[in-house]
Design a protein around this motif. Structure first.
Motif, short mmCIF file in Angstrom:
data_model
loop_
_atom_site.label_atom_id
_atom_site.label_comp_id
_atom_site.label_asym_id
_atom_site.label_seq_id
_atom_site.Cartn_x
_atom_site.Cartn_y
_atom_site.Cartn_z
N VAL A 1 -1.89 -13.46 6.72
CA VAL A 1 -1.95 -12.96 7.93
C VAL A 1 -2.40 -11.48 7.84
N LYS B 1 4.54 -3.91 -1.02
CA LYS B 1 5.53 -4.13 -0.24
C LYS B 1 6.46 -2.97 -0.05
N ASP C 1 -0.55 -7.84 8.25
CA ASP C 1 0.68 -7.78 7.12
C ASP C 1 -0.03 -7.42 5.80
N LYS C 2 -0.93 -7.93 5.55
CA LYS C 2 -1.49 -7.66 4.32
C LYS C 2 -2.60 -6.39 4.52
N GLU D 1 -1.49 -3.80 5.90
CA GLU D 1 -0.44 -2.84 5.44
C GLU D 1 -0.14 -2.76 3.89
N ARG D 2 -0.26 -3.77 3.33
CA ARG D 2 -0.05 -3.74 1.90
C ARG D 2 -1.03 -3.20 1.25
#
Length: 543
Positions: free
Chosen positions: A452, A111, A455-456, A458-459
């Protein structure tokens, strides 16, 4: 005790009280008291009374027969026990397979949150087993380069420049389609590799174009004939894709070495069937051993065939070390055939899986560090270490984990559960139930929706990048330029409250060619004599 007196005993008190209240409410209703304050409790207590009667007459649970209604509290508490322990009772260093602070470091880095710790270590640095990295009095500047390793021996036409931290083998089917998509998005953005696992090269691996290591297991998924045998034509068709950078033969995995698997027919959906090349709705079997070869020599020939069919890409194999003589038999096959894999991935028995028997996860196979060091030394002993790269997998989360295994012989590392945490896994340990609460390890479409993908993805990228950055800081602090320069001399372990040993003492190294010349090292001498290039079975020693 007289059965007529049971309702008056303490263990039947709740049941008796519920029945009594239900009867009172029923008579009140019959007498004309039909308000909502009577009807709703009547339905509630009547339902509880019927449940209590069912508890008494059912035959599966003795505790329910003896404690009707009350015993359900036990089942409720047992159901929520893991959550209670995880969220209220665990300290930062508690929790298995991964402690709370290990999980937290992944979440924070994924994050891009603050990942520093205040007030000093919570480890007992004087406890046996504590390990540390020795730092330099002349540290180097932290380098910004991403740390890569070239994989591909003299017989490889298309060597691959791999990151030293990649996504370990996890199949589509074990993971959801959204999880596979997110992992590959992260791999694409961060320029690191994504291992398919043995479940096949799925459309979700292809969708975003991240580098792929295609793992081929005993089921030969995505490259099999109708009878389950290896299909060279299908393998070549997939392996020549530019996205696939390496091909990997899976012999075993850490959590359940020597164990096959069955995906029940009810779970073989149309897309899983299409990916694996199996009939829809029919049990999908992964045998415990390969049908394409049966001896070490045949195994080397099969790896050479994989390399040829893929167009000259790096070809290797993955295993958890079991009988030492079996791996040494493979080494003898390398010498006899002059066929060498481009890489070997050593999986530790502490590795994870979606489901395995307790006896396998707890007590079968060699832990990563011992297995890795054994393979590293065996290759030195046959003068093959310089041409074969070594990967390592098994509970690798932090930069220290990476540095430690590289000191013991690894050229790069893979992580599975670390990247699952980056996807949002909360270690609920429900992977085998198809009820993953975060949509990572499930084929339930509704549950998958929670994950999602952008988003994931990117994580996943953030976690890998931040871990490499932390590794760069450790490398600099040790006075080195690259993590491949870590050696056993850089690490120490407390073996008792007042004794410390260097990894050099704990993990001694063979000299080049020592196995060929004849070794007296007790770790290898007997096993080398028992090994044969013509069979995996141990050769009886002469009396």
């Amino acid at each position: 005790m007289n059965a007529l007196l049971l309702p008056l005993t303490a263990r039947f008190f709740v049941f008796t009280s519920v029945v009594a209240i239900a009867v009172i409410l029923l008579f009140a209703d019959l007498d004309g008291y039909t308000s909502i304050y009577v009807v709703i409790p009547l339905f509630l207590f009547t339902g509880l009374a019927l449940l209590g009667i069912h508890d008494i007459v059912q035959t599966r649970h003795a505790v329910l027969r003896n404690y009707p209604l009350m015993a359900h509290i036990r089942f409720i508490l047992e159901e929520i026990r893991p959550e209670i322990r995880q969220y209220f009772l665990e300290s930062e260093k508690d929790g298995t397979p991964f402690s709370r602070d290990k999980r937290a470091i992944v979440y924070q880095r994924a994050k891009r949150a603050l990942d520093k710790r205040p007030f000093g270590t919570q480890n007992d640095v004087y406890a046996s087993g504590y390990e540390w990295l020795d730092h330099s009095m002349a540290p180097k500047p932290v380098v910004g380069e991403p740390f890569r390793v070239a994989i591909g021996g003299p017989d490889c036409k298309k060597p691959y420049s791999a990151s030293i931290f990649n996504i370990s083998a996890m199949s589509f089917g074990a993971l959801s389609s959204n999880a596979i998509r997110a992992l590959n998005i992260g791999a694409k953005k961060g320029n690191f590799a994504h291992d398919t696992g043995e479940g096949g090269y799925s459309p979700y691996h292809r969708e975003n174009g991240g580098d792929i290591i295609w793992e081929i297991g005993s089921g030969y998924f995505s490259c099999r004939n109708a009878d389950g045998s290896f299909c060279a034509e299908k393998f070549a068709e997939n392996a020549k894709s530019d996205q696939i950078k390496m091909v990997e033969l899976k012999l075993s995995q850490g959590a359940k070495p020597g164990h096959g698997g069955v995906l029940p027919g009810a779970k073989v959906s149309p897309e899983i069937a299409a990916t694996r090349g199996v009939p829809e709705g029919v049990d999908c079997i992964s045998p415990s051993s390969h049908s394409a070869f049966s001896t070490p020599i045949e195994m080397m020939q099969f790896i050479a065939r994989m390399r040829e069919l893929s167009g000259g890409k790096p070809a290797g194999f993955k295993l958890c070390i079991g009988h030492p003589w079996e791996f040494l038999a493979v080494c003898k096959a390398m010498l006899e055939t002059e066929i060498y894999p481009d890489f070997i991935v050593v999986d530790g028995k502490e590795g994870g899986t979606g489901a395995a028997p307790l006896e396998f996860t707890d007590h079968l196979g060699m832990p990563l560090r011992e297995g890795l060091n054994f393979v590293h030394n065996a290759l030195i002993g046959i003068n093959a270490r310089n041409r074969i790269k070594l990967g390592a997998a098994g509970k690798i989360i932090s930069a220290f984990d990476i540095a430690r295994v590289m000191a013991l012989g690894a050229d790069w590392c893979n992580s599975a559960r670390g990247f699952m945490f980056a996807l949002g896994c909360i270690q609920s340990q429900s992977c085998h139930t198809d009820k993953c609460p975060t949509g990572v390890s499930t084929q339930d479409r509704v549950r998958q929706r929670a994950l999602v993908v952008p988003d994931k993805g990117e994580r996943v990228f953030n976690f890998q990048r931040a871990t490499i950055e932390a590794l760069a800081e450790l490398v600099a602090a040790a006075g080195l330029d690259h993590p491949t320069q870590f050696s056993p001399a850089h690490f120490s372990r407390r073996v008792s409250p007042n004794e410390v040993k260097s990894f050099t003492e704990l993990y001694p190294t063979l000299t080049p060619g020592e196995l060929i010349a004849g070794t007296s090292d007790r770790r290898f001498e007997t096993a080398w004599a028992m090994a044969s290039a013509r069979e995996f079975r141990a050769v009886p020693r002469a009396a």
